[in-house]
Write a protein that holds these residues in place. Structure first.
Motif, short mmCIF file in Angstrom:
data_model
loop_
_atom_site.label_atom_id
_atom_site.label_comp_id
_atom_site.label_asym_id
_atom_site.label_seq_id
_atom_site.Cartn_x
_atom_site.Cartn_y
_atom_site.Cartn_z
N GLY A 585 0.80 -1.23 0.00
CA GLY A 585 0.00 0.00 0.00
C GLY A 585 0.82 1.26 0.00
O GLY A 585 0.29 2.35 -0.28
N LEU A 586 2.13 1.15 0.28
CA LEU A 586 3.01 2.32 0.31
C LEU A 586 3.59 2.64 -1.07
O LEU A 586 4.25 3.67 -1.24
N LEU A 587 3.36 1.78 -2.04
CA LEU A 587 3.97 1.94 -3.36
C LEU A 587 3.15 2.92 -4.20
O LEU A 587 2.41 2.53 -5.11
N SER A 588 3.32 4.19 -3.92
CA SER A 588 2.49 5.22 -4.55
C SER A 588 2.77 5.38 -6.04
O SER A 588 1.95 5.94 -6.77
N SER A 589 3.93 4.90 -6.52
CA SER A 589 4.27 5.01 -7.94
C SER A 589 3.90 3.77 -8.74
O SER A 589 4.10 3.73 -9.96
N LEU A 590 3.38 2.75 -8.07
CA LEU A 590 3.12 1.47 -8.73
C LEU A 590 2.02 1.62 -9.79
O LEU A 590 0.93 2.11 -9.51
N GLN A 591 2.34 1.15 -11.01
CA GLN A 591 1.38 1.24 -12.11
C GLN A 591 0.93 -0.13 -12.61
O GLN A 591 -0.13 -0.24 -13.22
N THR A 592 1.73 -1.17 -12.37
CA THR A 592 1.35 -2.54 -12.75
C THR A 592 1.57 -3.46 -11.58
O THR A 592 2.66 -3.50 -11.01
N LEU A 593 0.52 -4.21 -11.22
CA LEU A 593 0.60 -5.20 -10.13
C LEU A 593 0.07 -6.52 -10.67
O LEU A 593 -1.10 -6.63 -11.04
N CYS A 594 0.93 -7.53 -10.70
CA CYS A 594 0.55 -8.87 -11.17
C CYS A 594 0.70 -9.86 -10.02
O CYS A 594 1.78 -9.97 -9.44
N LEU A 595 -0.37 -10.54 -9.71
CA LEU A 595 -0.38 -11.52 -8.62
C LEU A 595 -0.79 -12.90 -9.15
O LEU A 595 -1.42 -13.69 -8.45
N ASP A 596 -0.42 -13.19 -10.37
CA ASP A 596 -0.90 -14.38 -11.08
C ASP A 596 -0.54 -15.68 -10.35
O ASP A 596 0.57 -15.84 -9.84
N GLU A 597 -1.52 -16.59 -10.33
CA GLU A 597 -1.37 -17.95 -9.80
C GLU A 597 -0.90 -17.99 -8.35
O GLU A 597 -0.30 -18.97 -7.91
N SER A 598 -1.19 -16.93 -7.60
CA SER A 598 -0.81 -16.87 -6.19
C SER A 598 -2.01 -17.17 -5.30
O SER A 598 -3.16 -17.01 -5.71
N ASN A 599 -1.71 -17.61 -4.07
CA ASN A 599 -2.76 -17.78 -3.07
C ASN A 599 -3.02 -16.41 -2.42
O ASN A 599 -2.11 -15.84 -1.81
N LEU A 600 -4.22 -15.90 -2.58
CA LEU A 600 -4.51 -14.54 -2.14
C LEU A 600 -5.39 -14.53 -0.89
O LEU A 600 -6.30 -15.34 -0.75
N GLY A 601 -5.09 -13.56 -0.03
CA GLY A 601 -5.96 -13.28 1.10
C GLY A 601 -6.74 -12.01 0.80
O GLY A 601 -7.19 -11.78 -0.32
N ASP A 602 -6.89 -11.17 1.81
CA ASP A 602 -7.60 -9.90 1.64
C ASP A 602 -6.69 -8.90 0.93
O ASP A 602 -5.64 -8.52 1.46
N ILE A 603 -7.08 -8.47 -0.27
CA ILE A 603 -6.24 -7.54 -1.05
C ILE A 603 -6.83 -6.13 -1.05
O ILE A 603 -6.59 -5.35 -1.97
N THR A 604 -7.58 -5.79 -0.01
CA THR A 604 -8.19 -4.47 0.08
C THR A 604 -7.17 -3.35 -0.03
O THR A 604 -7.44 -2.29 -0.62
N VAL A 605 -5.95 -3.60 0.46
CA VAL A 605 -4.90 -2.58 0.45
C VAL A 605 -4.56 -2.14 -0.97
O VAL A 605 -4.04 -1.02 -1.18
N VAL A 606 -4.85 -2.96 -1.96
CA VAL A 606 -4.58 -2.61 -3.35
C VAL A 606 -5.34 -1.34 -3.73
O VAL A 606 -4.90 -0.57 -4.59
N GLY A 607 -6.46 -1.09 -3.08
CA GLY A 607 -7.25 0.11 -3.35
C GLY A 607 -6.53 1.40 -3.04
O GLY A 607 -6.97 2.48 -3.49
N GLU A 608 -5.41 1.33 -2.30
CA GLU A 608 -4.64 2.53 -1.97
C GLU A 608 -3.66 2.92 -3.08
O GLU A 608 -3.04 3.97 -3.03
#
Length: 651
Positions: A585-608
């Motif tokens: 959530g601190l990555l304010s410059s992030l433009q591409t996030l790929c989480l392919d084929e991963s086990n995911l939990g709560d990704i609400t922080v992506v909204g930041e």
């Protein structure tokens, strides 16, 4: 006796009268209810057309996915199309005749109405039968078939040089041998033409129908077992239901047992591959198949059970005449038809300085195609200077100089940077993944739609392939690169601005190179389940980070990304993200996030991540998307393919 006969005759006469009456009644009924039968015909026709349209929609969807349509579906569709046209024509003709009046237009034509009514009833019955059959068609309507080979010509770089012909003939003889040979090998230094020779062996084996199946798979320096299994399965038309590597291996072994005779070709082996882990037959199972291996070292080949030195064949460098012939072919008409003795002399000298290595000869010849003579002279001078190969093993200064010269001739700094970035990635990378990365890094020109971005990307890839700097992969959705060109490209990138760092499991197993990582802006790291990521890594210059695991067991500490403030692209593939790292959530410059084929939990922080343009959740176990993700107003691409558990997509 006479009364009895009279009674029988009377009974028969009575039955005949009844039969005649019923027949007359039925015919009169056709005339009386002709309009009802016509209406029913049109109703059933509409129902059949609706069913036919519905099936066609499924057929079109299957064809878009390059699926083959099942035989019963095709047969039903063809029959329906024929019956609709046939019945409509018959009824239309009768309707036209029924409109005509008899007795100077004073009364309707009884005969025409009778024929129309009867034909309509029969047609409605036929339509209903077809509707019922349509409801019983097998679903889905398509099925995956083995991709058809489209190459009838030899590989474009294949030449029957004298130095290659004996190796090729010996290899083909061993492949054809029906006695005791089950393991065959070819070996030679990188770039010498092993892959090209293998492709021609595969082509010839398929053309001669020597085997029921011929499968070609590229292993690479760091074998990815799952990817190797995918390549083999694609060639066999096999679809995995299993997710684990052992489960897939069992499925492959079962499939191989069903085949009577097959050839498996494994290219670019750097060490012994565990056949059992992949699902490749071994031991007594090899009696039904042949396995052809290619490596840089004969010692690697001899580590495989059943491989004998007499069945391994070396491929050497080209002699000068062969080098010149290959150069002329790759350079095209410029040198073939040129009357300039200078161009012939300069080209011959350039070919000589490529060290007899086909990969270098092809790359520089394609680079100089359609170039002015001044460019040829400049290339010859640069090769004469013999740039250092920067300590790269197995790459001579001549080869290094030839490939670097091809790099120098790439048009534009954007395309040069794109080429260097491509070589940071893994072999057989998906073009769709490359698109996601280039958008995040800002490598593409600004102000584009997603379609325009993809078109630009495909154009760049085509240009680099035409220059011999990138290669085709095992399908059109991917691209590849040669190891030698890849190593030279990474060396160029490193000496240019120290921006690239590729790490493998052995590089980080004991100690993380934290000081080295501080200096780099692109990092590609592959780990296994034994890897423990540090709590935090200081990477102030980092803009691209790709970490891939093998079995979704590697966890990411909560504060791992805290000191990566400039990160623009983050790809975490096959990772355990059930405890999603909050520092993302601190990555304010992030433009591409790929989480392919991963086990995911709560990704609400992506909204930041307010700057995020690409979010890829391909083939993850995510079950719902939070409302916070809907607030990512700059999001241009959301990849949810393969998210079979996704039920609540509020975003």
């Amino acid at each position: 006796m006479e009364p009895i006969l009279t009674g029988v005759a009377a009974n028969l006469s009575s039955e005949a009268r009844k039969s005649i009456f019923q027949e007359v009644k039925r015919h009169i009924r056709y005339v009386m209810i002709y309009k009802k039968n016509v209406d029913k015909f049109e109703e059933k026709l509409e129902m059949l057309i609706a069913k036919r349209t519905s099936v066609q929609q499924e057929v079109d969807a299957a064809k878009r996915n390059v699926q083959k349509i099942k035989a019963d579906v095709e047969e039903w569709c063809n029959r329906v199309d024929g019956k609709i046209d046939e019945e409509k024509k018959k009824v239309k003709d009768l309707q036209d005749r029924a409109i005509n009046k008899c007795f100077i237009g004073l009364c309707p034509s009884i005969k025409s109405r009778y024929q129309l009514s009867k034909r309509s009833e029969e047609g409605a019955t036929t339509f209903q039968e077809l509707i019922t059959e349509g409801g019983q068609l097998t679903t889905p309507v398509g099925h995956w078939d083995v991709p058809q080979d489209i190459e009838d010509e030899p590989p474009k770089d294949f030449e029957a040089f004298e130095s290659r012909q004996k190796v090729f003939n010996d290899t083909m003889e061993a492949v054809k041998d029906n006695t005791s040979i089950s393991m065959i090998g070819v070996y030679g230094m990188g770039g010498v033409g092993k892959s090209t020779l293998l492709k021609e062996v595969v082509r010839q084996a398929k053309k001669a129908k020597l085997f029921d199946w011929v499968v070609l798979c590229v292993v690479n320096q760091t074998p990815d077992i799952r990817e190797i299994q995918n390549q083999i399965a694609d060639s066999l038309g096999l679809r995995f239901e299993e997710q684990s590597i052992p489960g897939r291996a069992c499925r492959l072994r079962e499939r191989f047992k069903e085949e009577k005779k097959f050839l498996l070709v494994l290219d670019d082996l750097w060490s012994k591959l565990d056949f059992t882990e992949v699902g490749i037959p071994s031991g007594d199972e090899l009696k039904r198949c042949k396995i052809l291996l290619a490596s840089r070292s004969q010692n690697v080949l001899l580590q495989f059970d059943g491989m004998h030195a007499r069945n391994t064949f070396p491929i050497g460098l080209l002699n000068h005449k062969e080098s010149w012939d290959l150069f002329k072919k790759m350079a095209g008409e410029d040198i073939q038809i040129s009357s300039s003795s200078e161009l012939q002399i300069v080209g011959n000298e350039i070919a000589k300085r490529c060290g007899g290595l086909p990969i270098a000869i092809s790359a520089i010849a394609r680079t100089l195609r359609n170039k002015d003579p001044s460019a040829w002279r400049d290339a010859s001078r640069q090769l004469l200077q013999r740039s250092s190969s920067r300590g790269l093993k197995e790459i001579s200064p001549a080869v290094y100089s030839a490939i670097k010269l091809s790099y120098n001739h790439i048009d534009g700094e954007k395309l040069k940077q794109f080429f260097l970035f491509c070589n940071l990635l893994s072999h057989d990378t998906l073009i769709q993944d490359l698109l996601k990365y280039t958008i995040g890094l800002g490598l593409l020109p600004g102000g584009y739609t997603m379609e325009e971005a993809r078109d630009t990307l495909l154009t760049w890839v085509s240009k680099l392939k035409a220059s011999g700097l990138l290669l085709d992969s095992y399908n059109n959705e991917r691209f590849d690169m040669h190891d030698i060109i890849c190593n030279v490209a990474l060396s160029i990138a490193y000496t240019k601005n120290s921006c690239v760092l590729t790490l493998k499991q052995e590089d980080v197993l004991k100690d993380w190179p934290t000081e080295t990582m501080k200096q780099h802006s692109w990092i590609n790291l592959r780990v296994d389940g034994n890897t423990v990521l540090p709590d935090q890594v200081e990477c102030p210059q980092l803009t691209f980070l790709h970490i891939s695991s093998e079995d979704c067991s590697t966890k990411v500490p909560p504060e791992f990304f805290k000191e990566m403030k400039r990160l623009k692209v983050l790809d975490l593939t096959d990772m355990d993200l059930s405890s999603f790292p909050s520092s993302i959530g601190l990555l304010s410059s992030l433009q591409t996030l790929c989480l392919d084929e991963s086990n995911l939990g709560d990704i609400t922080v992506v909204g930041e991540l307010k700057a995020l343009e690409v979010l890829s959740l391909w083939n993850t176990d995510i079950e719902k998307l939070s409302m916070e993700i809907a607030q990512l107003v700059k999001l241009r691409l959301l990849d949810l393919r393969g998210c079979t558990k996704l039920k609540d997509a509020k975003a």
